[in-house]
Design a protein around this motif. Structure first.
Motif, PDB file in Angstrom:
ATOM      1  N   ASN A 180     -20.215  72.446  44.550  1.00 35.26           N
ATOM      2  CA  ASN A 180     -19.367  71.282  44.786  1.00 35.26           C
ATOM      3  C   ASN A 180     -17.922  71.611  44.441  1.00 35.26           C
ATOM      4  O   ASN A 180     -17.627  72.700  43.937  1.00 35.26           O
ATOM      5  N   GLU A 181     -17.045  70.664  44.688  1.00 35.19           N
ATOM      6  CA  GLU A 181     -15.625  70.858  44.439  1.00 35.19           C
ATOM      7  C   GLU A 181     -15.178  70.050  43.225  1.00 35.19           C
ATOM      8  O   GLU A 181     -15.881  69.159  42.758  1.00 35.19           O
ATOM      9  N   ILE A 182     -13.983  70.378  42.735  1.00 35.40           N
ATOM     10  CA  ILE A 182     -13.359  69.621  41.655  1.00 35.40           C
ATOM     11  C   ILE A 182     -11.847  69.657  41.866  1.00 35.40           C
ATOM     12  O   ILE A 182     -11.279  70.725  42.182  1.00 35.40           O
ATOM     13  N   HIS A 183     -11.212  68.497  41.743  1.00 37.30           N
ATOM     14  CA  HIS A 183      -9.753  68.426  41.872  1.00 37.30           C
ATOM     15  C   HIS A 183      -9.239  67.395  40.871  1.00 37.30           C
ATOM     16  O   HIS A 183      -9.388  66.190  41.070  1.00 37.30           O
ATOM     17  N   LEU A 184      -8.652  67.878  39.802  1.00 31.15           N
ATOM     18  CA  LEU A 184      -8.053  67.018  38.792  1.00 31.15           C
ATOM     19  C   LEU A 184      -6.632  67.485  38.526  1.00 31.15           C
ATOM     20  O   LEU A 184      -6.371  68.690  38.448  1.00 31.15           O
ATOM     21  N   ASN A 185      -5.720  66.534  38.368  1.00 32.73           N
ATOM     22  CA  ASN A 185      -4.340  66.861  38.027  1.00 32.73           C
ATOM     23  C   ASN A 185      -3.695  65.640  37.375  1.00 32.73           C
ATOM     24  O   ASN A 185      -4.363  64.645  37.093  1.00 32.73           O
ATOM     25  N   ARG A 186      -2.415  65.712  37.142  1.00 27.85           N
ATOM     26  CA  ARG A 186      -1.722  64.624  36.463  1.00 27.85           C
ATOM     27  C   ARG A 186      -1.799  63.322  37.256  1.00 27.85           C
ATOM     28  O   ARG A 186      -1.934  62.235  36.694  1.00 27.85           O
ATOM     29  N   ASN A 187      -1.732  63.411  38.582  1.00 25.03           N
ATOM     30  CA  ASN A 187      -1.758  62.201  39.409  1.00 25.03           C
ATOM     31  C   ASN A 187      -3.157  61.622  39.564  1.00 25.03           C
ATOM     32  O   ASN A 187      -3.313  60.415  39.736  1.00 25.03           O
ATOM     33  N   GLU A 188      -4.161  62.450  39.533  1.00 28.77           N
ATOM     34  CA  GLU A 188      -5.551  61.994  39.635  1.00 28.77           C
ATOM     35  C   GLU A 188      -6.349  62.700  38.541  1.00 28.77           C
ATOM     36  O   GLU A 188      -7.053  63.670  38.792  1.00 28.77           O
ATOM     37  N   PRO A 189      -6.251  62.180  37.322  1.00 25.88           N
ATOM     38  CA  PRO A 189      -6.742  62.951  36.171  1.00 25.88           C
ATOM     39  C   PRO A 189      -8.223  62.810  35.865  1.00 25.88           C
ATOM     40  O   PRO A 189      -8.732  63.562  35.025  1.00 25.88           O
ATOM     41  N   ALA A 190      -8.943  61.872  36.483  1.00 23.54           N
ATOM     42  CA  ALA A 190     -10.329  61.664  36.061  1.00 23.54           C
ATOM     43  C   ALA A 190     -11.222  61.280  37.229  1.00 23.54           C
ATOM     44  O   ALA A 190     -10.778  60.657  38.206  1.00 23.54           O
ATOM     45  N   LEU A 191     -12.498  61.670  37.103  1.00 20.82           N
ATOM     46  CA  LEU A 191     -13.542  61.274  38.049  1.00 20.82           C
ATOM     47  C   LEU A 191     -14.603  60.478  37.297  1.00 20.82           C
ATOM     48  O   LEU A 191     -14.999  60.855  36.190  1.00 20.82           O
ATOM     49  N   LEU A 192     -15.055  59.382  37.907  1.00 22.92           N
ATOM     50  CA  LEU A 192     -16.172  58.613  37.389  1.00 22.92           C
ATOM     51  C   LEU A 192     -17.361  58.851  38.307  1.00 22.92           C
ATOM     52  O   LEU A 192     -17.330  58.476  39.483  1.00 22.92           O
ATOM     53  N   VAL A 193     -18.382  59.506  37.778  1.00 23.16           N
ATOM     54  CA  VAL A 193     -19.501  59.972  38.595  1.00 23.16           C
ATOM     55  C   VAL A 193     -20.690  59.034  38.392  1.00 23.16           C
ATOM     56  O   VAL A 193     -21.198  58.892  37.275  1.00 23.16           O
ATOM     57  N   SER A 194     -21.135  58.405  39.466  1.00 23.04           N
ATOM     58  CA  SER A 194     -22.303  57.536  39.397  1.00 23.04           C
ATOM     59  C   SER A 194     -23.457  58.167  40.170  1.00 23.04           C
ATOM     60  O   SER A 194     -23.262  59.068  40.988  1.00 23.04           O
ATOM     61  N   GLY A 195     -24.653  57.641  39.924  1.00 26.85           N
ATOM     62  CA  GLY A 195     -25.843  58.174  40.570  1.00 26.85           C
ATOM     63  C   GLY A 195     -27.051  58.018  39.676  1.00 26.85           C
ATOM     64  O   GLY A 195     -26.918  57.716  38.488  1.00 26.85           O
ATOM     65  N   SER A 196     -28.230  58.221  40.236  1.00 18.95           N
ATOM     66  CA  SER A 196     -29.464  58.028  39.475  1.00 18.95           C
ATOM     67  C   SER A 196     -29.740  59.223  38.581  1.00 18.95           C
ATOM     68  O   SER A 196     -29.069  60.256  38.657  1.00 18.95           O
ATOM     69  N   ASN A 197     -30.754  59.080  37.727  1.00 19.75           N
ATOM     70  CA  ASN A 197     -31.206  60.205  36.921  1.00 19.75           C
ATOM     71  C   ASN A 197     -31.676  61.348  37.817  1.00 19.75           C
ATOM     72  O   ASN A 197     -32.264  61.115  38.882  1.00 19.75           O
ATOM     73  N   MET A 198     -31.426  62.578  37.382  1.00 26.45           N
ATOM     74  CA  MET A 198     -31.843  63.800  38.078  1.00 26.45           C
ATOM     75  C   MET A 198     -31.087  64.043  39.375  1.00 26.45           C
ATOM     76  O   MET A 198     -31.439  64.937  40.135  1.00 26.45           O
TER      77      MET A 198
END
Length: 613
Positions: free
Chosen positions: A428-446
């Motif tokens: 998967n990808e990841i993109h974090l910086n000062r303008n978009e500093p956080a990701l909130l990840v939702s989804g079921s167990n496993m």
């Protein structure tokens, strides 16, 4: 297996191994394993032949001795022939057995390398559990130590100092200059397979036997200055005794006996100088000799980059290499040991042997003892870099990340979990910086939320160790990692999981006061409390972290949290992992998607197995 072509450089690899068909690391390891397996088979044949020859020669010698005893056809001196031949066979046999042992160890070493490439390494290596700290911002959360850990995957070190250095790098991310220096060293040593083989097998000879702490304590216990009169007596008495021997019948005997008594007195006065630590070093003389061989191998390897030159520079004192200095100490220890020989004991007393050798050992401690710590440090760094270079060699498609100073950033494509077998690894990808500093990840167990956080954390950890990363590309700034992926309650301390988690968040917030921006990885944030307190508490924590310049990821089951005001302002972006029912089972593709998870199949799954919901 691999798309990266490679050619062995230097290290006399090509000269030692005439195989020319290697196209991948797996090919090379397999061919060398076969090469050493053939060596073991040849050595077994030679062992059997020489054993039979020795037995036959022994029986022949007995028969010849019996003939000489009863008939005396020739002189007894003729027995020297079978005796000399037997001695030659013993020497040859010893060499064959050493060759076989070395080849057998090499077979095992390359077998382990093949297993790592085939992702069959879990449970077969050094798990480093001794290095697991009781409290640390991420070590337990990111599987740094233990069964199937990053340490087990990486560690090829065979000495305690090498393990310690690699563990230190895992627990303490380096600064930019040091990371770039390690990257250059790892790249230079990437294809030095023979060097790593030698270093590992030689280091294995002292594994568990070398005690740096004892040696460092002994070296730091610098000898006191010897009195001038003592030095004068220790030289004058033996000279006088030796000079009196030719006049034994003309008063010389009295002089020799007087000197003999004087020498005993001198040695008694100085007995305490040869302390218990000296005897400890003496008992480890064999390990010191092997350590000299290991250091000599590091000294002899041609190097280009500054990091490796610095390591070799630590192994020199006034242009004298560490291995030479240790060999000198080993020789002094051997000479000192001669006084225990009953045939040499009287001569040793006459020459004040122990005093002279103790003085020279004291001089060695004064001259080289302060540098012993540098030698161990160099050995540890060399073994740690060799471990990372082996990882780089065995994962030729994994690139070095780009580390750059400036505002916090973490951007990567096709990131995979290094501890997950390649065939099972979803990227998967990841993109974090000062303008978009956080990701909130939702989804079921496993569905892959926790694995995704660990994938991010372990790759950042590898990057800041100076190692390649499991990604197509990765760009990041220096980051201090703080994680709450495996926070647990403690019956002994009477602490709940929730209390342990908020204590960890306090640690992470304290990290934000440092000079390095923080990367936070929070799994199922505050799930140990009620929904209202979870949403309000999590919102406050995320705001506090972002206000302190941190970047990071948070996972949750509570979809209410996905509507926090930070999402509204763009400081937090919602992403999710999806699941679907395949018959009566949940199925996952572990692929990260934008937005909030649309639905959950948990109730359907519960009903499908007959639960009354």
């Amino acid at each position: 297996m691999s798309r990266r072509s490679f050619a062995l450089r230097g290290d006399h690899d090509a000269q030692c191994f005439p195989m020319t068909t290697q196209n991948t690391p797996l090919d090379l390891y397999t061919e060398r394993q076969a090469y050493y397996t053939a060596q073991v088979a040849r050595a077994d044949q030679q062992d059997e032949r020489i054993s039979n020859l020795r037995l036959g020669l022994f029986l022949l010698g007995l028969a010849q001795a019996a003939i000489l005893w009863y008939w005396h056809p020739v002189s007894w001196w003729t027995l020297l022939v079978p005796v000399l031949v037997f001695v030659v066979l013993v020497v040859l046999h010893s060499r064959v057995l050493r060759t076989r042992a070395r080849a057998a160890n090499a077979v095992d070493w390359y077998h382990q390398g093949v297993n790592r490439i085939h992702d069959r390494w879990v449970g077969t290596g050094n798990q480093g559990e001794d290095w697991q700290p009781a409290i640390h911002p991420y070590a337990y959360d990111l599987d740094c130590f233990g069964h199937g850990s990053l340490f087990e995957l990486l560690c090829l070190a065979r000495t305690r100092v090498g393990e310690s250095r690699l563990a230190h790098w895992l627990l303490n991310p380096a600064d930019l200059d040091e990371v770039h220096a390690r990257q250059a060293a790892v790249e230079e040593w990437r294809d030095k397979v023979t060097f790593r083989e030698d270093l590992s097998l030689l280091g294995g000879a002292v594994q568990g036997k070398l005690h740096p702490g004892v040696l460092l304590q002994w070296a730091d216990n610098a000898a006191k200055q010897w009195p001038g009169w003592m030095i004068l007596l220790s030289w004058g008495s033996p000279v006088l005794a030796l000079g009196a021997i030719p006049f034994w019948n003309h008063g010389g005997m009295t002089v020799v006996l007087a000197c003999f008594i004087l020498n005993i007195t001198i040695m008694g006065i100085n007995r305490k100088r040869f302390t218990a630590s000296d005897y400890q070093a003496d008992r480890m003389r064999h390990e010191l000799a092997i350590l000299a061989v290991v250091l000599k191998r590091i000294e002899a390897e041609p190097v280009q980059c500054e990091k490796l030159k610095c390591i070799q520079a630590k192994l020199k004192v006034n242009s004298i290499e560490a291995s030479t200095s240790i060999n000198k100490l080993d020789q002094l220890m051997r000479l000192l040991d001669l006084q225990r020989n009953q045939f040499f004991a009287l001569v040793a007393i006459l020459l004040v042997w122990e005093v002279h050798l103790t003085r020279r050992i004291d001089a060695w401690r004064v001259n080289y003892g302060p540098h012993l710590a540098d030698w161990f440090e160099a050995l540890g760094e060399a073994e740690a870099l060799a471990s990372l270079s082996a990882y780089a060699f065995e994962h030729p498609d994994d690139p070095f990340p780009m580390l750059e100073a400036g505002e916090p950033v973490l951007a990567g494509t096709a990131l995979g979990h290094p501890l997950v077998p390649e065939k099972d690894c979803v990227r998967n990808e990841i993109h974090l910086n000062r303008n978009e500093p956080a990701l909130l990840v939702s989804g079921s167990n496993m569905s892959g939320k926790s694995t995704y956080l660990r994938t991010i954390g372990i790759n950042v950890l590898l990057a800041q160790m100076g190692a390649p990363v499991r990604a197509k590309e990765l760009r990041l700034s220096p980051l201090a990692i703080g994680a709450t992926l495996r926070v647990q309650d403690s019956l002994q301390d009477g602490a709940s999981r929730f209390y342990a988690e908020i204590q960890r968040f306090k640690t992470i917030l304290d990290l934000c006061d440092g000079a390095t921006p923080v990367l936070f990885l929070a799994d199922e944030i505050l799930h140990g409390t009620n929904s209202h307190d979870r949403v309000e508490g999590a919102t406050g924590l995320i705001h506090a972290l972002l206000d302190r310049g941190a970047i990071g990821l948070v996972t949750t089951h509570d979809l209410t949290l996905t509507q926090m005001d930070a999402v509204e302002t763009g400081r937090v972006r919602n992403v999710h992992f999806k699941d679907h029912l395949d018959g009566d089972k949940l199925a996952f593709d572990y692929t990260l998607r934008d937005g909030v998870v649309a639905h959950s199949n948990a109730l359907q799954l519960m009903r499908s197995i007959g639960l009354p919901v």
